[in-house]
Write an enzyme that holds these catalytic residues in place. Structure first.
Site, PDB file in Angstrom:
ATOM      1  N   ASP A  21       0.814  -1.234   0.063  1.00 54.95           N
ATOM      2  CA  ASP A  21      -0.030  -0.194  -0.088  1.00 54.95           C
ATOM      3  C   ASP A  21       0.891   1.094  -0.002  1.00 54.95           C
ATOM      4  OD1 ASP A  21      -2.850   0.961   0.329  1.00 54.95           O
ATOM      5  OD2 ASP A  21      -1.930   2.256   1.947  1.00 54.95           O
ATOM      6  N   SER A  22       0.101   2.633  -0.355  1.00 52.92           N
ATOM      7  CA  SER A  22       1.088   3.561  -0.250  1.00 52.92           C
ATOM      8  C   SER A  22       1.472   4.092   1.158  1.00 52.92           C
ATOM      9  CB  SER A  22       0.498   4.776  -0.912  1.00 52.92           C
ATOM     10  OG  SER A  22      -0.948   4.933  -0.280  1.00 52.92           O
ATOM     11  N   CYS A  84      -3.693  -0.844  -2.453  1.00 52.65           N
ATOM     12  CA  CYS A  84      -4.067   0.451  -2.490  1.00 52.65           C
ATOM     13  C   CYS A  84      -4.808   0.660  -3.821  1.00 52.65           C
ATOM     14  CB  CYS A  84      -2.572   0.980  -2.850  1.00 52.65           C
ATOM     15  SG  CYS A  84      -2.762   2.752  -2.970  1.00 52.65           S
ATOM     16  N   GLU A 165      -3.868   9.772   7.851  1.00 56.18           N
ATOM     17  CA  GLU A 165      -2.317   9.733   8.047  1.00 56.18           C
ATOM     18  C   GLU A 165      -1.918  10.268   9.272  1.00 56.18           C
ATOM     19  OE1 GLU A 165       0.533   8.145   6.107  1.00 56.18           O
ATOM     20  OE2 GLU A 165      -1.086   6.837   5.404  1.00 56.18           O
ATOM     21  N   CYS A 195     -10.672   3.795  -0.826  1.00 59.76           N
ATOM     22  CA  CYS A 195      -9.237   4.024  -0.266  1.00 59.76           C
ATOM     23  C   CYS A 195      -9.270   3.180   0.761  1.00 59.76           C
ATOM     24  CB  CYS A 195      -9.343   5.639  -0.189  1.00 59.76           C
ATOM     25  SG  CYS A 195      -7.880   5.931   0.491  1.00 59.76           S
ATOM     26  N   HIS A 197      -7.822   3.848   3.340  1.00 61.91           N
ATOM     27  CA  HIS A 197      -7.449   4.571   4.631  1.00 61.91           C
ATOM     28  C   HIS A 197      -9.170   4.968   5.227  1.00 61.91           C
ATOM     29  CE1 HIS A 197      -3.533   5.244   3.183  1.00 61.91           C
ATOM     30  NE2 HIS A 197      -3.382   6.141   4.368  1.00 61.91           N
TER      31      HIS A 197
HETATM   32  N1  DGL Z   1      -3.992   3.838  -0.176  1.00 60.08           N
HETATM   33  C1  DGL Z   1      -4.267   4.707  -1.017  1.00 60.08           C
HETATM   34  C2  DGL Z   1      -5.597   4.126  -1.773  1.00 60.08           C
HETATM   35  O1  DGL Z   1      -6.006   3.167  -1.337  1.00 60.08           O
HETATM   36  C3  DGL Z   1      -4.784   5.916  -0.531  1.00 60.08           C
HETATM   37  C4  DGL Z   1      -3.814   6.955   0.173  1.00 60.08           C
HETATM   38  C5  DGL Z   1      -2.892   7.683  -0.736  1.00 60.08           C
HETATM   39  O2  DGL Z   1      -3.288   8.648  -1.541  1.00 60.08           O
HETATM   40  O3  DGL Z   1      -2.005   7.365  -1.236  1.00 60.08           O
HETATM   41  O4  DGL Z   1      -6.098   4.464  -2.538  1.00 60.08           O
END
Ligand code: DGL
Length: 296
Positions: A21-22, A84, A165, A195, A197
């Site tokens: 994931d990011s 992600c 975050e 997303c 998050h």
């Molecule tokens: N983890 C990213 C997603 O699921 C969201 C966060 C980001 O913008 O890096 O899209």
């Protein structure tokens, strides 16, 4: 009892499942994977030093995704789950084309998310995601493959992932931002948290969603789909000892502290990875530099 200075027992070789994931968000997917398949070993890579991805251009996301997936294959994984949504929506086909083979697979989250939404909608799905995810329209494309009649409305919510975050999901700012974004939907019956998050904002989002709208976290369907996939390809994700390693390109102490909220349990000591000559390498014991840095 063994002597105090004896070496720890050698761990048997492991073929962990890679989860990428990011940043922190994919830990919400890992949580579901570990719930469904607790005996597997996992390596999680959160590219938190370079998150958020959601406002970045496609080429940059492809570069970061290549580096992260290569790192996970370098750690012995034979399958990588791209948790992600941003990466899954713009880079999955590229990653599969570049790295996929009979011995190595790259899986995403967009198709499971579309399946979960189509299964419960009464005809109009709302999809909340990052700016890049929404610009790709990949979720809408996948829904259309499943149903020609279901409508999809997509809204970009660029402020939400950074709020999570920052661990601000229970604040007035988070509630205001959620209201502002959710208020852009009209007539939906299902709202997909597109997303990784956003499950942490579920309270704030449910509080502002119109009555009768079902708020849907696709992570359980991602885990269910993965478990079904694994039935077909057990050699690519064999049972291990339920071990977990966590890698992050950001501040490892912060990642361990925040990450526990996403995973629902304490993280093991987080290992640092950093970009070195276009690759993500393990960088143990690297302290943050103080003051100015002059390159040789
Ligand atoms: N983890 C990213 C997603 O699921 C969201 C966060 C980001 O913008 O890096 O899209």
């Amino acid at each position: 009892m063994p002597p105090a200075d004896s070496a720890p027992p050698a761990l048997s070789p492991s073929t962990p499942v890679g989860v990428y994931d990011s940043g922190y968000g994919g830990l919400t997917v890992l949580r579901q994977l570990r719930r469904v398949l607790p005996t597997l070993d996992y390596v999680y890579l959160g590219d938190s030093g370079r998150a958020p991805y959601g406002g970045r251009d496609v080429d940059t996301i492809l570069d970061f995704a290549e580096q992260c997936v290569e790192r996970l294959f370098g750690e012995g994984c034979r399958v990588v789950v791209v948790a992600c949504h941003t990466v899954s929506c713009v880079a999955l086909r590229h990653l599969q084309h570049r790295y996929g083979s009979a011995e190595r697979r790259v899986l995403g989250v967009t198709i499971p998310a579309a399946e979960a939404a189509v299964a419960v909608t009464r005809g109009h799905i709302g999809f909340l995601g990052t700016a890049r995810t929404v610009a790709s329209h990949t979720f809408r494309t996948e829904v259309r493959k499943l149903s020609a009649t279901v409508r999809v409305s997509e809204v970009a919510a660029p402020l939400l992932a950074p709020l999570v975050e920052e661990a601000w999901e229970e604040t007035d700012i988070a509630r205001l931002a959620a209201a502002r974004y959710v208020g852009q939907f009209d007539g939906i019956d299902t709202l997909v948290l597109g997303c990784t998050h956003y499950p942490l904002l579920e309270n704030a989002i449910c509080a502002v969603a119109p009555a009768g709208v079902q708020v849907l976290n696709p992570a359980p369907q991602v885990a269910a789909r993965f478990a079904a996939w694994r039935e077909k390809y057990p050699a690519l994700a064999p049972a291990g000892g339920g071990r977990l390693r966590v890698l992050s390109s950001g501040d490892v102490g912060r990642f361990a502290r925040h990450g526990a909220r996403f995973l629902g349990e304490d993280l093991p000591p987080v290992e640092h990875v950093g970009e070195r000559h276009g690759r993500l390498a393990l960088c143990p014991d690297e302290a943050e530099p103080l003051g100015q840095v002059v390159r040789e």
